[in-house]
Every structure is written in structure tokens, then in C-alpha cells.
Scaffold this motif. Structure first.
Motif, mmCIF file in Angstrom:
data_model
loop_
_atom_site.group_PDB
_atom_site.id
_atom_site.type_symbol
_atom_site.label_atom_id
_atom_site.label_comp_id
_atom_site.label_asym_id
_atom_site.label_seq_id
_atom_site.Cartn_x
_atom_site.Cartn_y
_atom_site.Cartn_z
ATOM 1 N N ALA A 27 0.831 -1.201 0.000
ATOM 2 C CA ALA A 27 0.000 0.000 0.000
ATOM 3 C C ALA A 27 0.870 1.257 0.000
ATOM 4 N N GLN A 28 1.970 1.208 0.776
ATOM 5 C CA GLN A 28 2.886 2.353 0.804
ATOM 6 C C GLN A 28 3.564 2.550 -0.550
ATOM 7 N N ASN A 29 3.862 1.427 -1.210
ATOM 8 C CA ASN A 29 4.467 1.521 -2.547
ATOM 9 C C ASN A 29 3.520 2.193 -3.539
ATOM 10 N N SER A 30 2.223 1.942 -3.357
ATOM 11 C CA SER A 30 1.249 2.558 -4.266
ATOM 12 C C SER A 30 1.242 4.081 -4.118
ATOM 13 N N LEU A 31 1.605 4.545 -2.900
ATOM 14 C CA LEU A 31 1.706 5.995 -2.697
ATOM 15 C C LEU A 31 2.800 6.587 -3.575
ATOM 16 N N GLY A 32 3.934 5.884 -3.603
ATOM 17 C CA GLY A 32 5.038 6.334 -4.443
ATOM 18 C C GLY A 32 4.664 6.335 -5.913
ATOM 19 N N LYS A 33 3.991 5.262 -6.338
ATOM 20 C CA LYS A 33 3.550 5.186 -7.736
ATOM 21 C C LYS A 33 2.570 6.307 -8.073
ATOM 22 N N LEU A 34 1.709 6.629 -7.097
ATOM 23 C CA LEU A 34 0.726 7.688 -7.323
ATOM 24 C C LEU A 34 1.420 9.036 -7.528
ATOM 25 N N GLN A 35 2.442 9.297 -6.719
ATOM 26 C CA GLN A 35 3.158 10.570 -6.852
ATOM 27 C C GLN A 35 3.832 10.695 -8.214
ATOM 28 N N LYS A 45 -8.010 7.980 -14.479
ATOM 29 C CA LYS A 45 -8.225 6.531 -14.501
ATOM 30 C C LYS A 45 -6.956 5.775 -14.127
ATOM 31 N N GLN A 46 -5.819 6.217 -14.669
ATOM 32 C CA GLN A 46 -4.543 5.583 -14.344
ATOM 33 C C GLN A 46 -4.217 5.747 -12.862
ATOM 34 N N GLN A 47 -4.475 6.937 -12.353
ATOM 35 C CA GLN A 47 -4.205 7.184 -10.928
ATOM 36 C C GLN A 47 -5.103 6.322 -10.043
ATOM 37 N N LEU A 48 -6.387 6.227 -10.412
ATOM 38 C CA LEU A 48 -7.322 5.406 -9.622
ATOM 39 C C LEU A 48 -6.954 3.941 -9.667
ATOM 40 N N SER A 49 -6.387 3.483 -10.773
ATOM 41 C CA SER A 49 -5.937 2.091 -10.890
ATOM 42 C C SER A 49 -4.804 1.821 -9.908
ATOM 43 N N ILE A 50 -3.877 2.776 -9.814
ATOM 44 C CA ILE A 50 -2.757 2.632 -8.863
ATOM 45 C C ILE A 50 -3.280 2.628 -7.433
ATOM 46 N N ILE A 51 -4.204 3.565 -7.155
ATOM 47 C CA ILE A 51 -4.768 3.658 -5.803
ATOM 48 C C ILE A 51 -5.524 2.381 -5.457
ATOM 49 N N LEU A 119 1.828 11.965 6.151
ATOM 50 C CA LEU A 119 0.649 11.352 5.527
ATOM 51 C C LEU A 119 -0.633 11.872 6.150
ATOM 52 N N ILE A 120 -0.636 11.973 7.478
ATOM 53 C CA ILE A 120 -1.822 12.465 8.186
ATOM 54 C C ILE A 120 -2.119 13.909 7.782
ATOM 55 N N LYS A 121 -1.082 14.710 7.665
ATOM 56 C CA LYS A 121 -1.259 16.109 7.249
ATOM 57 C C LYS A 121 -1.832 16.193 5.843
ATOM 58 N N ALA A 122 -1.300 15.352 4.936
ATOM 59 C CA ALA A 122 -1.776 15.356 3.549
ATOM 60 C C ALA A 122 -3.230 14.891 3.476
ATOM 61 N N ALA A 123 -3.579 13.852 4.236
ATOM 62 C CA ALA A 123 -4.950 13.344 4.246
ATOM 63 C C ALA A 123 -5.902 14.390 4.826
#
Length: 376
Positions: A27-35, A45-51, A119-123
Motif C-alpha cells: 500500500a505504501q508503494n502505491s503511494l510512491g507510484k501515485l506521486q 483513470k490511471q491514478q485510480l488504478s494505482i490507488i 501522511l496524516i497532514k496530507a490526508a
């Protein structure tokens, strides 16, 4: 004892623990991919797929007895869900907004060492932007109660945002939460807002609470950043008049007339003060005439001018100056007849005309205007 069996159990347990830890890492890796995806400006759509990959992994982690108590589990979920809530236009947005809010609360509670503060600040930021979007929609639909509940939270999170504070104040005012309205209008004012509506609304609330000093001070502050603003100036003058501060009101009006020579209301108010407080009828007459030069059908100026001519006629009568009396009474008749034509339903004008025609012995007109008066 079967040592092989014990070793097997320990091995299986360690594999399970490693597997759950791996889910959090996925899940943490998906954060990196999202960035990376965001920086490449890939489509939603691509971003939602990663998420989606990250969400699946984190759901496994949150259901595990061990990792469900890890703050990073909920911090990751809060961020991923909050991002979906912002960018997904489908019904998933509302669902993930709720999930993100719940996850953020758990992450904040569990993260005692603030290891996941970024992460908490960003959320938290994402969730507040979502609240702002929802609140703005409700504001535009005049759903001020729900808009207030959303936008209030965002304004408390972003107290320097003056637009937010103003909108919260407007919501509170519309649902009659006047103390809250003052709080948020003041927040906007203290952060440098210049919008004259803020100062007007604050002054109106103070006036409704019979706090005239605060109302006057607020309008003075508003005029300091909006010099000669017509609405603020009019409110300020009226408030001074209501509180019988005639000298100050006169000075403000005189100064405003210099910069706004075509303002019939300012000219009328100046004339009224000269007439009613200073007994300077000639100055009042001149001011009313100037107002009528701007608008020949200005009823208030016509009526007050008619009063001046009647008073002048009365004084001439006392002094037995017949010619002066006739001149003034004729002027009064002409002016008040025009006022009557503009406002047929004004009783005071009718009564003055009855008085004039009685003095002129025009009984036909007296009966005509008495009949009109009785129709009300």
C-alpha cells in the motif's frame, strides 16, 4: 516433543506476519507510484488504478489482528481514500470521503510518536478540500445550514483564508447564528479583508444587538480601507443620525458631497440636517434643489422643500408680509402637488395640500383631497 512441528508452526506464523507487513508495504508503494503518476500528469483513470492496488492491500492489513493497530495502516488508508474522494466523480467519492474521515481519526489516535505526520497532514488537507467543495455546492444552493457545518470546519483548518471566513459568516447570518457570524466576519477582517459587505454585515449585527459603538467603529474601519464607498458611507451616516451624532454626520456628509456631487441622497441628508437640527432653511433649500436637479421626481426632497415653503409662509403671515406669504404658499402648492403626483398614497402630502387650499379658500380642492384622504 516434536521440535519439527514447533519449528513449522513458528515458520508459518512468521510467514503470516511477514505477509501482512508486506500488505502495508504494498500500500505504501502505491503511494510512491501515485506521486510519479501525478508528476507525469497521467489521467485520473490511471491514478485510480494505482490507488486501487493500494486500497486492496490496506484492506487486508486493516483486517489483520496485528497490523490493524499500526498507525501507518490507517494513515495510508486515510490518504488513499481522501484522494479518491477528491478526484473520483462517481459515487465512490462520497463513500471514500467517509472512509477517509474514519481512517484519519484512527491514524491520529494511534500515531503517538507522529511517525506518520506527513501522511496524516496530507490526508487532512484532502479531506478539508473535499469538505470545502461540498460546502461551496451547498452555499450556491442556499443550503446555509449544511454549508455552515462544512465550511466552518475548513475555515478553522485554514483560518487565514478570508473568502472561507466570509462565506461561513454569511451562512451563520442566514441561519441566525449571529455570534458565529461575528466571529468569522471578524476573522476575515483581522486577516485583511477589504470587502465592504463584511463591514456592513458586522455593523448590522452589532446594531441589532444595540451595540451602537461597535457598529459605528466597524463602519469606520470599513471606510478606512474603502474610502468614500457609497454603501458604507450611507450606512455610517444613517447610524450617526440614529444615534443623534449630528455634528459628526454633517462633517461626513460635507466631505462625501465634495467627492460625490451627483449623490442625491447625500444632498437630501445634508438638507435635512440643516433644516431639522440647525434651522438653516436657506442651506436646506439649496441642498434639496440640487438633489432635484439630479432627479426632478425625488419625492423626499420635494416633500421637505414643500415644508420649508409652508414654514416660510407661516413666518411671513406672522409678520403680515402678504406678498411674501402668497409667494411662499404658491411655491409650496406647486412643489407638494408634484410630490402628490409621484406618490399618490402619501397621507402627509395630502394633509399639507388640504392646509394650503384651506388658506387659499379653494374649498373644491379641499373637498377633493379630503375625499382622497378618506379612501385610505
Amino acid at each position: 516433543m516434536n521440535f519439527k512441528y514447533i519449528f513449522y508452526l513458528l515458520f508459518i506464523t512468521s510467514i503470516n506476519a511477514f505477509a501482512q507487513k508486506t500488505q502495508v508495504q504494498l500500500a505504501q508503494n502505491s503511494l510512491g507510484k501515485l506521486q510519479v503518476s501525478i508528476s507525469k500528469k497521467e489521467d485520473i483513470k490511471q491514478q485510480l488504478s494505482i490507488i486501487g492496488e493500494g486500497i486492496k492491500a490496506i484492506e487486508l492489513a486493516e483486517n489483520d489482528k496485528k497490523t490493524k493497530n499500526w498507525p501507518e495502516t490507517w494513515a495510508v488508508k486515510a490518504y488513499l481514500s481522501s484522494y479518491i474522494a477528491l478526484v473520483d466523480g462517481d459515487n465512490n467519492a462520497d463513500k471514500h470521503f467517509i472512509l477517509a474521515t474514519d481512517a484519519l481519526e484512527k491514524a491520529t489516535t494511534l500515531d503517538k510518536f507522529q511517525a506518520n505526520s506527513s501522511l496524516i497532514k496530507a490526508a487532512t488537507y484532502n479531506i478539508n478540500i473535499k469538505k470545502q467543495n461540498e460546502g461551496n455546492k451547498m452555499f450556491m444552493q442556499n443550503d446555509f445550514t449544511n454549508a455552515f457545518n462544512y465550511l466552518k470546519q475548513v475555515s478553522d483548518y485554514l483560518p487565514k483564508d478570508t473568502t472561507l471566513a466570509v462565506n461561513v459568516g454569511i451562512c451563520a447570518q442566514n441561519i441566525q447564528l449571529y455570534n458565529d457570524a461575528l466571529l468569522y466576519f471578524k476573522r476575515a477582517k483581522d486577516n485583511g479583508v477589504r470587502n465592504p459587505i463584511v463591514y456592513q454585515n458586522m455593523a448590522n449585527i452589532y446594531a441589532s444587538k444595540f451595540d451602537s459603538e461597535a457598529a459605528i467603529k466597524t463602519l469606520e474601519d470599513g471606510l478606512a480601507v474603502n474610502p468614500y464607498h457609497p454603501f458604507l458611507t450611507n450606512d455610517y451616516i444613517n447610524l450617526l443620525l440614529d444615534n443623534e451624532r449630528y455634528d459628526k454626520a454633517t462633517k461626513i456628509i460635507e466631505g462625501s458631497i465634495i467627492t460625490d456631487k451627483r449623490n442625491k441622497l447625500l444632498l437630501f441628508l445634508y438638507g435635512y440636517l440643516q433644516q431639522s437640527q440647525l434651522n438653516n432653511k436657506s442651506a436646506a433649500e439649496l441642498a434639496y434643489q440640487k438633489a432635484l436637479d439630479i432627479d426632478r421626481n425625488y419625492f423626499n426632497a420635494l416633500y421637505q422643500l414643500g415644508l420649508i415653503y409652508i414654514n416660510n409662509a407661516n413666518e411671513a403671515l406672522k409678520s403680515k408680509e402678504t406678498k411674501q406669504f402668497i409667494s411662499h404658499i404658491n411655491r409650496a402648492e406647486f412643489i407638494l402637488q408634484r410630490a402628490h403626483e409621484i406618490n399618490l398614497n402619501d397621507k402627509n402630502t395630502l394633509q399639507l395640500l388640504i392646509e394650503i387650499y384651506t388658506r387659499k379658500n379653494r374649498l373644491d380642492r379641499v373637498q377633493e383631497f379630503k375625499r382622497k384622504l378618506n379612501e385610505f
